[in-house]
Design a protein around this motif. Sequence first.
Motif, PDB file in Angstrom:
ATOM      1  N   GLY A  79     -45.494-120.400  51.649  1.00  0.00           N
ATOM      2  CA  GLY A  79     -46.071-120.634  53.073  1.00  0.00           C
ATOM      3  C   GLY A  79     -46.433-122.136  52.863  1.00  0.00           C
ATOM      4  N   TYR A  80     -47.318-122.500  51.738  1.00  0.00           N
ATOM      5  CA  TYR A  80     -47.725-123.859  51.773  1.00  0.00           C
ATOM      6  C   TYR A  80     -46.732-124.794  51.496  1.00  0.00           C
ATOM      7  CZ  TYR A  80     -49.773-127.834  49.230  1.00  0.00           C
ATOM      8  OH  TYR A  80     -50.366-129.133  49.145  1.00  0.00           O
ATOM      9  N   GLU A  81     -45.894-124.576  50.649  1.00  0.00           N
ATOM     10  CA  GLU A  81     -44.727-125.380  50.293  1.00  0.00           C
ATOM     11  C   GLU A  81     -43.697-125.658  51.595  1.00  0.00           C
ATOM     12  OE1 GLU A  81     -43.219-124.039  46.604  1.00  0.00           O
ATOM     13  OE2 GLU A  81     -44.631-125.249  45.633  1.00  0.00           O
ATOM     14  N   GLN A  82     -43.406-124.440  52.214  1.00  0.00           N
ATOM     15  CA  GLN A  82     -42.610-124.758  53.695  1.00  0.00           C
ATOM     16  C   GLN A  82     -43.123-125.744  54.530  1.00  0.00           C
ATOM     17  OE1 GLN A  82     -41.219-121.354  56.059  1.00  0.00           O
ATOM     18  NE2 GLN A  82     -41.015-120.167  54.427  1.00  0.00           N
ATOM     19  N   GLN A 104     -56.044-123.311  72.306  1.00  0.00           N
ATOM     20  CA  GLN A 104     -55.396-123.485  73.476  1.00  0.00           C
ATOM     21  C   GLN A 104     -54.285-122.847  73.562  1.00  0.00           C
ATOM     22  OE1 GLN A 104     -55.707-127.722  73.344  1.00  0.00           O
ATOM     23  NE2 GLN A 104     -54.352-128.098  75.419  1.00  0.00           N
ATOM     24  N   VAL A 105     -53.591-122.474  72.311  1.00  0.00           N
ATOM     25  CA  VAL A 105     -52.534-121.612  72.278  1.00  0.00           C
ATOM     26  C   VAL A 105     -52.442-120.677  70.986  1.00  0.00           C
ATOM     27  CG1 VAL A 105     -49.969-122.061  71.839  1.00  0.00           C
ATOM     28  CG2 VAL A 105     -51.279-123.830  72.660  1.00  0.00           C
ATOM     29  N   LEU A 106     -52.018-119.421  71.497  1.00  0.00           N
ATOM     30  CA  LEU A 106     -52.013-118.379  70.416  1.00  0.00           C
ATOM     31  C   LEU A 106     -50.601-118.151  70.267  1.00  0.00           C
ATOM     32  CD1 LEU A 106     -53.600-116.283  68.472  1.00  0.00           C
ATOM     33  CD2 LEU A 106     -53.207-114.872  70.483  1.00  0.00           C
ATOM     34  N   PHE A 107     -49.913-118.362  68.673  1.00  0.00           N
ATOM     35  CA  PHE A 107     -48.439-117.789  68.639  1.00  0.00           C
ATOM     36  C   PHE A 107     -48.555-116.449  68.154  1.00  0.00           C
ATOM     37  CE2 PHE A 107     -45.791-121.676  68.228  1.00  0.00           C
ATOM     38  CZ  PHE A 107     -46.688-122.727  68.782  1.00  0.00           C
ATOM     39  N   CYS A 112     -43.388-120.478  63.191  1.00  0.00           N
ATOM     40  CA  CYS A 112     -44.443-120.651  63.887  1.00  0.00           C
ATOM     41  C   CYS A 112     -45.479-121.516  63.186  1.00  0.00           C
ATOM     42  CB  CYS A 112     -45.363-119.434  64.360  1.00  0.00           C
ATOM     43  SG  CYS A 112     -44.417-118.116  65.628  1.00  0.00           S
ATOM     44  N   LEU A 113     -45.642-121.339  61.933  1.00  0.00           N
ATOM     45  CA  LEU A 113     -46.722-122.039  61.138  1.00  0.00           C
ATOM     46  C   LEU A 113     -46.217-123.460  61.317  1.00  0.00           C
ATOM     47  CD1 LEU A 113     -47.708-119.790  58.168  1.00  0.00           C
ATOM     48  CD2 LEU A 113     -49.116-120.492  60.202  1.00  0.00           C
ATOM     49  N   GLN A 114     -44.794-123.858  61.137  1.00  0.00           N
ATOM     50  CA  GLN A 114     -44.435-124.995  61.187  1.00  0.00           C
ATOM     51  C   GLN A 114     -44.570-126.021  62.624  1.00  0.00           C
ATOM     52  OE1 GLN A 114     -41.563-126.229  58.997  1.00  0.00           O
ATOM     53  NE2 GLN A 114     -41.331-124.464  57.638  1.00  0.00           N
ATOM     54  N   LEU A 115     -44.259-124.991  63.749  1.00  0.00           N
ATOM     55  CA  LEU A 115     -44.631-125.536  64.984  1.00  0.00           C
ATOM     56  C   LEU A 115     -46.098-125.726  65.173  1.00  0.00           C
ATOM     57  CD1 LEU A 115     -42.164-123.290  66.945  1.00  0.00           C
ATOM     58  CD2 LEU A 115     -41.762-125.585  66.556  1.00  0.00           C
TER      59      LEU A 115
END
Lengths: 463, 463
Positions: free
Chosen positions: A276-279, B370-373, B384-387
């Motif tokens: 997850g961290y690396e992504q 403000q935003v919950l994914f 989601c984590l990337q966004l």
Amino acid sequence: MANKPSIPKGTRDFGPEEMARRNYIFNTIREACNLFGYQQIETPALETLSTLMGKYGDEGDKLLFKVLNSGDFLKDVDEESFSQKDLRKITSAISEKGLRYDLTVPFARFVVMHRNDIPFPFKRFQIQPVWRADRPQKGRYREFYQCDADVVGSPSLNNEIELLSLLEFVFAKLGIRTVIKLNNRKILSGIADYIGASDHLVDITVAIDKIDKIGLENVVKELEEKGLKKEAIEKLTPILTLSGSNEEKLATLSEILKDSETGMKGIEEMKYVVSGYEQLNKGKGSGLSTLDLDFSLARGLNYYTGTIIEVKAADVEIGSISGGGRYDNLTGVFGMPGITGVGVSFGADRIYDVLSALDLFPAQSADGPQVLFLNFGEKESGCCLQLIEKLRDAEVSSMLYPDTVKIGKQLTYANALNIPYAVMIGERELEEGKAVVKNMASGEQRDYCFEALVEDCKSIFAR
Amino acid sequence: MANKPSIPKGTRDFGPEEMARRNYIFNTIREACNLFGYQQIETPALETLSTLMGKYGDEGDKLLFKVLNSGDFLKDVDEESFSQKDLRKITSAISEKGLRYDLTVPFARFVVMHRNDIPFPFKRFQIQPVWRADRPQKGRYREFYQCDADVVGSPSLNNEIELLSLLEFVFAKLGIRTVIKLNNRKILSGIADYIGASDHLVDITVAIDKIDKIGLENVVKELEEKGLKKEAIEKLTPILTLSGSNEEKLATLSEILKDSETGMKGIEEMKYVVSGYEQLNKGKGSGLSTLDLDFSLARGLNYYTGTIIEVKAADVEIGSISGGGRYDNLTGVFGMPGITGVGVSFGADRIYDVLSALDLFPAQSADGPQVLFLNFGEKESGCCLQLIEKLRDAEVSSMLYPDTVKIGKQLTYANALNIPYAVMIGERELEEGKAVVKNMASGEQRDYCFEALVEDCKSIFAR
């Protein structure tokens, strides 16, 4: 009465300059936590002693600051304890409140007390002082701030990934290059299984946790003293000196621990977190932080039950500047079992020292006054106060030197406070409706009519 | 151990919502103080008892929270005190530190200790908790925050004018309409001179300070009981019921006090302050605050030596929400005589109650997420984590629901936390590279491709 006043050992005053720097650190952490959806809470400094006692071990109980009951505090001391000077019994009879020792136990108490009002998972952060009756020494204080961010009520490893992001985010904002060390309590158990020394888990972790400080040789010596078998130690040392990329380390360890169920669970958890961290860091190039799997990391083993995290500054030798991990059953001691939590703590004082050592604090404090209007007398001051009010409305921090004293003294004051601009409106300027603005650093002076001074104040008084 | 935990009487936990509101108040005060050139300091919660004792009267000494010495705290108790259970002597032998009772005495101690490093006039503000072993009751706490702004080392009345501006500025920002009451200790002395009762100054001020609460009739009764002569009381009452504009009041009182040197000095000071205040408010129309000269205002007479200030909320009956004044010789008790100071204190808890009563808190907390994914599973979460990371970089507070649970539960969570937007990326959305944004208040849903979501996040997720 007129003795020279002092403050208790291990406590500190913070003057304006230190406060500006400390606020810079706390605000960075606060803003980051808010951005990550952690919500701030505060708990009282005073807790009942029954909340605090027995939570930090015997040593911790001794380090609690206890507050004397009000009024006739001796009334609950029985004659026997009194005549025998039984410190323990007398203490519990004369004191029922103590000062918060950390933010974790009060947080657990908070969660249990407010369980019906809290939406879980509960992401909270808390920035407050704590007190410990420790022997004061360099860098160790009796009153100091802790900054904790935790999530309780969610077993998901996404929380661990998010906490690593939070750490990266905060230290990137502060400009500190870091090494984030990662381990997992289940891997430590697995290692103990593998070397056939499960019953020595605590001894092993206590010893290997010191490897950076005392070296492998002394760790081996300590393990021998603790009664670890030669074969066990021989199986252990290659694991401690594992090298290669994180992926390679995980692959090797995965092979080694394949027969330990707990160990493999730890490996699996760590793989999820690392991936997850690396992504998230993919394509970022060489960032400010490096993730380093460190199977010797323990950080108070009896507390953590899964992921263990520690952050070191890459460019200053100073110990850890942040740390944390997953703990189960935080609230069990208050009658609410089965709640899992994971969190990190920022070491504000250490971070302060790192920023100082690397000269990373912003050069100009954002909090100090920007403009000093010099005082040439009552009539001129009246005019200044009106202009000052307009500057403040435009969010330019300004003030009048209150007293009519020599101009040289007023300019010295501006310098002492690092105020970047002085405005002079003397009798002639007042008549002509203009102000002389002096840049205190360059010495340069420019005239502005009052309207321009107000209209363009943001650019005239740029920091 | 598993007892239901609690916190000490008179202390409070602050959850996320209360914290956001309290931060709103503290930040408003902090930003205003910075804008006015006051600089923040902090002092330790723990002070040595010799700093605190004797500064708040006998009653105050009793209300100090005293901290038990560490280790063998009985070692300094002499046998006689011990066997006689002499509370006073035992207390001073077993406790040498106490909790800060207010911010004024620690500030005086700070000024004396750091006198060589402080540029005078020293304008400081301080926002920290204080502790008092008072009987807890509605609206009175044992642990509460004080917010003080003071200037020391400058006798100029420009400081008084500036403090009035600061009060106006803060309460205007908060939207609270106020009445600022003004008096001067020297005028009170002048009045006592004029009615021929200088020796009854304290009795007079204690009595007339209560006129709002108990009415003129009872004030007169109290003064009679204190032995004030009939003629004196007859001369006093018209002054207490002076009406008219501030200018008219000053003119009348100026005539009345013309033979008292001290009284006339007080009138002169007040005229300067009122005129400075009015110049600044000229042309502002009916602002949020009114200045009201009140010759019955005393506020702890023995403390103030010049200007006395008190602020009341115009639209809520709640007592004073701020107060202050000028005091001389603050630091004399610590061996540094002749330093004058003037300052105000904001009553954070009362201000909180006023804002609540008038519904003046900002509707949407600026601090909450403000935003919950929503979490649809491991693969979707990774995306989601990337966004989320990109939204955070754009300063949009966002988070992933950490666990993969029913969507209904996740939406309930968003509502419970007052999160205005939910983002849904399920399996299909992931394939199509789009996100569904749900406005939690209106229920409205809209689709965005990932790029647009990030690019326009500020407008999509407007609060």
